[in-house]
Scaffold this active site. Structure first.
Site, PDB file in Angstrom:
ATOM      1  N   TYR A 314       9.685  10.744  -8.596  1.00 11.13           N
ATOM      2  CA  TYR A 314       9.362   9.357  -8.929  1.00 11.13           C
ATOM      3  C   TYR A 314       9.517   9.252 -10.437  1.00 11.13           C
ATOM      4  CZ  TYR A 314       7.290   4.765  -8.628  1.00 11.13           C
ATOM      5  OH  TYR A 314       7.108   3.398  -8.664  1.00 11.13           O
ATOM      6  N   TYR A 411       0.715   5.484   0.892  1.00  9.55           N
ATOM      7  CA  TYR A 411       0.343   5.033  -0.452  1.00  9.55           C
ATOM      8  C   TYR A 411      -1.046   5.503  -0.859  1.00  9.55           C
ATOM      9  CZ  TYR A 411       4.343   1.853  -0.936  1.00  9.55           C
ATOM     10  OH  TYR A 411       5.596   1.337  -1.072  1.00  9.55           O
TER      11      TYR A 411
HETATM   12  C1  LIG Z   1       6.889   0.761  -4.249  1.00  6.18           C
HETATM   13  S1  LIG Z   1       7.324  -0.760  -3.569  1.00  6.18           S
HETATM   14  C2  LIG Z   1       8.418  -0.312  -2.312  1.00  6.18           C
HETATM   15  C3  LIG Z   1       9.740  -1.043  -2.421  1.00  6.18           C
HETATM   16  C4  LIG Z   1       9.663  -2.449  -1.972  1.00  6.18           C
HETATM   17  N1  LIG Z   1       9.736  -2.528  -0.525  1.00  6.18           N
HETATM   18  C5  LIG Z   1      10.758  -3.281  -2.607  1.00  6.18           C
HETATM   19  O1  LIG Z   1      11.490  -3.968  -1.903  1.00  6.18           O
HETATM   20  O2  LIG Z   1      10.875  -3.248  -3.827  1.00  6.18           O
HETATM   21  C6  LIG Z   1       5.835  -1.203  -2.799  1.00  6.18           C
HETATM   22  C7  LIG Z   1       5.841  -2.552  -2.151  1.00  6.18           C
HETATM   23  O3  LIG Z   1       6.643  -2.558  -0.985  1.00  6.18           O
HETATM   24  C8  LIG Z   1       6.040  -3.329   0.054  1.00  6.18           C
HETATM   25  N2  LIG Z   1       5.691  -2.411   1.164  1.00  6.18           N
HETATM   26  C9  LIG Z   1       5.810  -1.090   1.170  1.00  6.18           C
HETATM   27  N3  LIG Z   1       5.419  -0.565   2.348  1.00  6.18           N
HETATM   28  C10 LIG Z   1       5.031  -1.586   3.105  1.00  6.18           C
HETATM   29  C11 LIG Z   1       4.489  -1.678   4.427  1.00  6.18           C
HETATM   30  N4  LIG Z   1       4.294  -0.633   5.188  1.00  6.18           N
HETATM   31  N5  LIG Z   1       4.185  -2.911   4.870  1.00  6.18           N
HETATM   32  C12 LIG Z   1       4.372  -4.001   4.113  1.00  6.18           C
HETATM   33  N6  LIG Z   1       4.882  -3.983   2.871  1.00  6.18           N
HETATM   34  C13 LIG Z   1       5.210  -2.782   2.366  1.00  6.18           C
HETATM   35  C14 LIG Z   1       4.811  -3.925  -0.566  1.00  6.18           C
HETATM   36  O4  LIG Z   1       5.156  -5.178  -1.096  1.00  6.18           O
HETATM   37  C15 LIG Z   1       4.489  -2.981  -1.698  1.00  6.18           C
HETATM   38  O5  LIG Z   1       3.736  -3.573  -2.729  1.00  6.18           O
END
Ligand SMILES: C[S@@+](CC[C@H](N)C(=O)[O-])C[C@H]1O[C@@H](n2cnc3c(N)ncnc32)[C@H](O)[C@@H]1O
Length: 455
Positions: A314, A411
């Site tokens: 990361y 997470y």
């Molecule tokens: C580190 S980012 C991951 C990348 C993100 N999906 C993106 O499109 O940029 C973390 C965010 O992804 C979304 N996310 C990740 N895992 C998820 C899950 N299991 N359900 C819903 N949203 C998720 C949430 O918005 C979270 O705050």
């Protein structure tokens, strides 16, 4: 008119040249005037050149040539002082037989020219952060201005094509969403000036030439006050070095006995082939950032990943708690979070941890989603033994992950879920797993953010 075609007497810049006519043409062209050639602008100078004394004999020419060559070998100054002479003997094309490359040299040049792109140690490449970060609205192609959004996308596409190996790709078969224009891939941390890193002199290594579990200092840890050997990696029969089963189990289940990884480094006696060097060698699996059905972008690989295999680190901007508060302040509560806290040792050191923000700069793992049944874990890897505040965050598979399957982490660390009660305003989890807990962050996380804002 001279027989060699040059009129040596004419003061004018016009010359007539007799072209020998082919026999079959003789009748027809009998009365055709000679072809007129115009030399411009300095015929005299040109002529002088041709008027120089001709060499008396081949032997004389060779002697002169060899003498000149001997002088040239001693000093190339002669080539500047007597260019005419050099030109006369060796020509101007550079294809001189006298100076021609030896077969051996040619072979050398050829092998150098056709060398394939070498595999690069990415950790050694300094990416010039900011080389593309000028105002996007100033970008243009010739006189045609490029739309900032397109320019940003082009930059991102070009970033994918940089020396990133194995490939890092992007795919979206669901909608038109593209990677965020403000995001830039990096291959090392960007450290804020406020972050105090331990000096390199505080780092150390083992004395082994061939590291073994029983003797290597890098594999010795203090567990419950006792020096213990920790088997971090094992080599599979196919040669892939993976996390040992014990390490994975410990990391998943026993909060207290979880270990960080300490890999051999440049201070160690062992070499680059040592089995205790995995994360420091960089990513070995191809990764793809793709649009998921319900969780925004996610990460997957086009190749099977085996249990225990290292995936990627990361990365992001390493900053202090204070800097993070300022940055998070304007952020919306429901906005995606890209912050990893470097708090592994803070429970021991009682120091405020630093944080890695991957929102604007990061690796592919910036896009890793949460699953309540994850296939990947994040393990701290200490890079400088004297530094417990800045270390690497490395992702490893804890199950075999089939090609094309999403790579997901949890997470939250195990055991932290029951801190506080789930409430309505928590971000809903869409992992779809049988054991889905329903929300993304444990309740304390959003409250912590809110609290920080009030301070
Ligand atoms: C580190 S980012 C991951 C990348 C993100 N999906 C993106 O499109 O940029 C973390 C965010 O992804 C979304 N996310 C990740 N895992 C998820 C899950 N299991 N359900 C819903 N949203 C998720 C949430 O918005 C979270 O705050």
């Amino acid at each position: 008119m001279s027989t060699n075609g040059h009129d040596t007497t004419s003061p004018s810049n016009k010359f007539s040249i007799d072209i020998p006519r082919p026999k079959w043409d003789s009748k027809e062209v009998k009365h055709r005037p000679n072809i007129e050639v115009v030399i411009d602008p300095q015929p005299k100078d040109l002529l002088k050149k041709f008027q120089g004394p001709l060499p008396q004999s081949k032997t004389q020419l060779d002697t002169e040539k060899n003498a000149l060559l001997a002088q040239l070998k001693q000093s190339s100054k002669i080539a500047y002082e007597k260019p005419d002479l050099v030109e006369q003997h060796f020509g101007t094309t550079g294809f001189s037989t006298v100076f021609g490359a030896e077969d051996e040299d040619l072979e050398l040049m050829r092998s150098a020219a056709s060398k394939k792109k070498k595999k690069t140690d990415r950790s050694r490449i300094k990416l010039e952060i900011g080389s593309h970060s000028g105002p996007l609205n100033q970008l243009s192609l010739g006189k045609t201005p490029i739309h900032p959004a397109r320019a940003a996308r082009d930059i991102l596409i070009s970033r994918f094509q940089e020396e990133v190996y194995p490939p890092l790709t992007f795919s979206n078969e669901i909608n038109d969403r593209r990677l965020p224009g403000k995001f830039q891939f990096i291959d090392h941390y960007i450290i804020s000036p406020k972050v105090k890193m331990a000096p390199p002199s505080t780092n150390s290594g083992c004395d082994c030439t061939d590291c073994t579990l029983s003797a290597c200092k890098c594999l010795t840890k203090e567990v419950e006050g006792r020096e213990t050997q920790v088997e971090i990696y094992v080599r599979r029969p196919d040669g892939i070095i993976v996390l040992s089963d014990d390490f994975i189990i410990c990391h998943q289940e026993e909060q207290e006995n979880r270990q960080e990884i300490t890999e051999c480094n440049e201070h160690c006696g062992c070499g680059g082939d040592c089995w205790n060097r995995v994360v420091c060698k960089g990513r070995t699996v191809p990764l793809e950032i793709f649009q998921t059905e319900k969780c925004g972008f996610g990460v997957r690989s086009s190749k099977d990943i085996v249990k225990g295999q290292f995936i990627e680190r990361y990365l992001g901007e390493v900053m202090t708690e204070h800097e993070l508060v300022i940055r998070e302040d304007p952020a919306e509560e429901h906005q995606a979070s890209y912050v990893f806290s470097l708090d592994w040792f803070s429970r021991l050191d009682n120091k405020e941890p630093y944080h890695v923000d991957g929102e604007y700069f990061g690796s592919a793992m910036r896009f890793v989603n949460h699953s309540c049944n994850p296939n990947t874990i994040c393990v701290p890897v200490q890079t400088n033994r004297g530094d417990r505040r800045v270390y690497d965050l490395a992702f490893f598979a804890i199950k075999d992950i089939k090609a094309g399957r999403e790579i997901c982490i949890s997470y939250e660390s195990k055991g932290a879920y029951d801190e506080g009660q789930p409430s309505e305003d928590l971000v809903k989890c869409h992992c779809g797993e049988y054991n889905c807990r329903g929300y993304l962050w444990r309740p304390g996380v959003t409250t912590r953010r809110r609290k920080r804002r009030q301070e």
